[in-house]
Design a protein around this motif. Structure first.
Motif, PDB file in Angstrom:
ATOM      1  N   LEU A  60      74.254  38.270  65.364  1.00  0.00           N
ATOM      2  CA  LEU A  60      73.974  37.891  63.971  1.00  0.00           C
ATOM      3  C   LEU A  60      75.034  38.450  63.032  1.00  0.00           C
ATOM      4  O   LEU A  60      75.547  37.738  62.164  1.00  0.00           O
ATOM      5  CB  LEU A  60      72.602  38.413  63.540  1.00  0.00           C
ATOM      6  N   ILE A  61      75.358  39.717  63.213  1.00  0.00           N
ATOM      7  CA  ILE A  61      76.361  40.350  62.351  1.00  0.00           C
ATOM      8  C   ILE A  61      77.715  39.672  62.542  1.00  0.00           C
ATOM      9  O   ILE A  61      78.407  39.358  61.572  1.00  0.00           O
ATOM     10  CB  ILE A  61      76.443  41.864  62.637  1.00  0.00           C
ATOM     11  N   GLY A  62      78.074  39.434  63.779  1.00  0.00           N
ATOM     12  CA  GLY A  62      79.355  38.781  64.059  1.00  0.00           C
ATOM     13  C   GLY A  62      79.439  37.359  63.539  1.00  0.00           C
ATOM     14  O   GLY A  62      80.529  36.852  63.285  1.00  0.00           O
ATOM     15  N   ASN A  63      78.285  36.712  63.368  1.00  0.00           N
ATOM     16  CA  ASN A  63      78.253  35.335  62.875  1.00  0.00           C
ATOM     17  C   ASN A  63      78.018  35.230  61.372  1.00  0.00           C
ATOM     18  O   ASN A  63      77.859  34.117  60.857  1.00  0.00           O
ATOM     19  CB  ASN A  63      77.181  34.529  63.615  1.00  0.00           C
ATOM     20  N   LEU A  64      78.012  36.362  60.673  1.00  0.00           N
ATOM     21  CA  LEU A  64      77.874  36.284  59.216  1.00  0.00           C
ATOM     22  C   LEU A  64      79.115  35.597  58.659  1.00  0.00           C
ATOM     23  O   LEU A  64      80.231  36.083  58.849  1.00  0.00           O
ATOM     24  CB  LEU A  64      77.749  37.685  58.594  1.00  0.00           C
ATOM     25  N   PRO A  65      78.927  34.459  57.991  1.00  0.00           N
ATOM     26  CA  PRO A  65      80.102  33.771  57.456  1.00  0.00           C
ATOM     27  C   PRO A  65      80.711  34.545  56.288  1.00  0.00           C
ATOM     28  O   PRO A  65      80.007  35.226  55.544  1.00  0.00           O
ATOM     29  CB  PRO A  65      79.564  32.431  56.971  1.00  0.00           C
ATOM     30  N   ASP A  66      82.019  34.426  56.161  1.00  0.00           N
ATOM     31  CA  ASP A  66      82.703  35.041  55.024  1.00  0.00           C
ATOM     32  C   ASP A  66      82.120  34.503  53.728  1.00  0.00           C
ATOM     33  O   ASP A  66      81.693  33.348  53.648  1.00  0.00           O
ATOM     34  CB  ASP A  66      84.201  34.748  55.073  1.00  0.00           C
ATOM     35  N   GLY A  67      82.092  35.363  52.733  1.00  0.00           N
ATOM     36  CA  GLY A  67      81.580  34.980  51.431  1.00  0.00           C
ATOM     37  C   GLY A  67      82.432  35.570  50.333  1.00  0.00           C
ATOM     38  O   GLY A  67      83.477  36.171  50.587  1.00  0.00           O
ATOM     39  N   GLU A  68      81.951  35.404  49.124  1.00  0.00           N
ATOM     40  CA  GLU A  68      82.655  35.925  47.955  1.00  0.00           C
ATOM     41  C   GLU A  68      81.931  37.136  47.407  1.00  0.00           C
ATOM     42  O   GLU A  68      80.713  37.253  47.529  1.00  0.00           O
ATOM     43  CB  GLU A  68      82.746  34.837  46.884  1.00  0.00           C
ATOM     44  N   GLN A  69      82.700  38.003  46.788  1.00  0.00           N
ATOM     45  CA  GLN A  69      82.151  39.213  46.198  1.00  0.00           C
ATOM     46  C   GLN A  69      81.288  38.878  44.989  1.00  0.00           C
ATOM     47  O   GLN A  69      81.639  38.039  44.168  1.00  0.00           O
ATOM     48  CB  GLN A  69      83.288  40.140  45.770  1.00  0.00           C
ATOM     49  N   HIS A  70      80.152  39.528  44.903  1.00  0.00           N
ATOM     50  CA  HIS A  70      79.291  39.486  43.738  1.00  0.00           C
ATOM     51  C   HIS A  70      79.217  40.919  43.214  1.00  0.00           C
ATOM     52  O   HIS A  70      79.204  41.862  44.004  1.00  0.00           O
ATOM     53  CB  HIS A  70      77.888  38.989  44.101  1.00  0.00           C
ATOM     54  N   ARG A  71      79.170  41.090  41.944  1.00  0.00           N
ATOM     55  CA  ARG A  71      79.194  42.441  41.372  1.00  0.00           C
ATOM     56  C   ARG A  71      77.784  43.005  41.243  1.00  0.00           C
ATOM     57  O   ARG A  71      76.917  42.421  40.616  1.00  0.00           O
ATOM     58  CB  ARG A  71      79.835  42.420  39.976  1.00  0.00           C
ATOM     59  N   CYS A  72      77.552  44.133  41.890  1.00  0.00           N
ATOM     60  CA  CYS A  72      76.291  44.856  41.710  1.00  0.00           C
ATOM     61  C   CYS A  72      76.529  46.353  41.757  1.00  0.00           C
ATOM     62  O   CYS A  72      75.636  47.130  41.518  1.00  0.00           O
ATOM     63  CB  CYS A  72      75.246  44.437  42.744  1.00  0.00           C
ATOM     64  N   GLY A  73      77.729  46.768  42.140  1.00  0.00           N
ATOM     65  CA  GLY A  73      78.020  48.189  42.258  1.00  0.00           C
ATOM     66  C   GLY A  73      77.842  48.716  43.669  1.00  0.00           C
ATOM     67  O   GLY A  73      77.931  49.906  43.893  1.00  0.00           O
ATOM     68  N   PHE A  74      77.591  47.865  44.630  1.00  0.00           N
ATOM     69  CA  PHE A  74      77.379  48.178  46.034  1.00  0.00           C
ATOM     70  C   PHE A  74      76.245  49.182  46.206  1.00  0.00           C
ATOM     71  O   PHE A  74      76.419  50.388  46.123  1.00  0.00           O
ATOM     72  CB  PHE A  74      78.646  48.701  46.720  1.00  0.00           C
ATOM     73  N   ALA A  78      71.003  56.788  49.966  1.00  0.00           N
ATOM     74  CA  ALA A  78      72.037  57.168  48.990  1.00  0.00           C
ATOM     75  C   ALA A  78      73.387  56.758  49.566  1.00  0.00           C
ATOM     76  O   ALA A  78      73.492  56.386  50.728  1.00  0.00           O
ATOM     77  CB  ALA A  78      72.018  58.676  48.738  1.00  0.00           C
ATOM     78  N   LEU A  79      74.407  56.838  48.730  1.00  0.00           N
ATOM     79  CA  LEU A  79      75.756  56.583  49.221  1.00  0.00           C
ATOM     80  C   LEU A  79      76.273  57.834  49.928  1.00  0.00           C
ATOM     81  O   LEU A  79      75.852  58.953  49.616  1.00  0.00           O
ATOM     82  CB  LEU A  79      76.676  56.189  48.074  1.00  0.00           C
ATOM     83  N   THR A 113      82.067  58.896  56.224  1.00  0.00           N
ATOM     84  CA  THR A 113      80.916  59.719  56.598  1.00  0.00           C
ATOM     85  C   THR A 113      79.678  58.833  56.699  1.00  0.00           C
ATOM     86  O   THR A 113      79.606  57.780  56.055  1.00  0.00           O
ATOM     87  CB  THR A 113      80.679  60.861  55.591  1.00  0.00           C
ATOM     88  N   PRO A 114      78.700  59.239  57.508  1.00  0.00           N
ATOM     89  CA  PRO A 114      77.513  58.399  57.704  1.00  0.00           C
ATOM     90  C   PRO A 114      76.732  58.167  56.409  1.00  0.00           C
ATOM     91  O   PRO A 114      76.690  59.022  55.532  1.00  0.00           O
ATOM     92  CB  PRO A 114      76.664  59.202  58.688  1.00  0.00           C
ATOM     93  N   TYR A 115      76.124  56.998  56.329  1.00  0.00           N
ATOM     94  CA  TYR A 115      75.241  56.700  55.207  1.00  0.00           C
ATOM     95  C   TYR A 115      73.938  57.455  55.422  1.00  0.00           C
ATOM     96  O   TYR A 115      73.341  57.370  56.492  1.00  0.00           O
ATOM     97  CB  TYR A 115      74.983  55.194  55.110  1.00  0.00           C
TER      98      TYR A 115
END
Length: 127
Positions: free
Chosen positions: A49-63, A21-22, A28-30
């Motif tokens: 791996l996390i540090g090397n995630l290339p920047d991207g564009e937002q896609h809409r899904c509601g997070f 859940a959110l 606060t922790p997930y």
């Protein structure tokens, strides 16, 4: 992706959470089940791996994030930072004491090798 360098350097353990859940509020922790603990070379590889995630564009899904990582130092008593990942909208939300406000919401390219590898790591440890 931008993570707080001092916190990354101090990380001794990563807790992987399958988010259910959110959170109830910002910072606060997930909520969810802990599905893995990574230390040593496993933690270092995941942070790379996390540090090397290339920047991207937002896609809409509601997070709707599926996994988060919580980084701890040697004392294991306080979370250095938590990063939650939604591979649908390509969004990561990061919070913690050393996370600057401009890094709290980031977008990554989920179609790249590092993103696919990170998702495969998450799936491999999820029952």
């Amino acid at each position: 992706m931008h993570l707080p360098a001092a916190a990354v350097a101090a990380t001794a353990l990563i807790e992987v959470v399958r988010i259910s859940a959110l959170p109830t509020g910002r910072g606060t922790p997930y909520p969810g089940a802990t599905v893995a603990h990574w230390t040593g070379i496993d933690a270092t590889a995941a942070l790379a791996l996390i540090g090397n995630l290339p920047d991207g564009e937002q896609h809409r899904c509601g997070f709707s994030p599926g996994w988060s990582v919580r980084a701890y130092d040697d004392s294991l008593d306080q979370v250095l930072f938590e990063a939650a990942f939604c591979f649908t909208c390509h969004e990561a939300r990061v919070h913690g004491a050393g996370v600057p406000p401009e890094s709290a919401t980031q977008y990554f390219d989920a179609g790249t090798g590092p993103a696919r590898d990170l998702l495969a790591l998450f799936r491999a440890v999820t029952p």
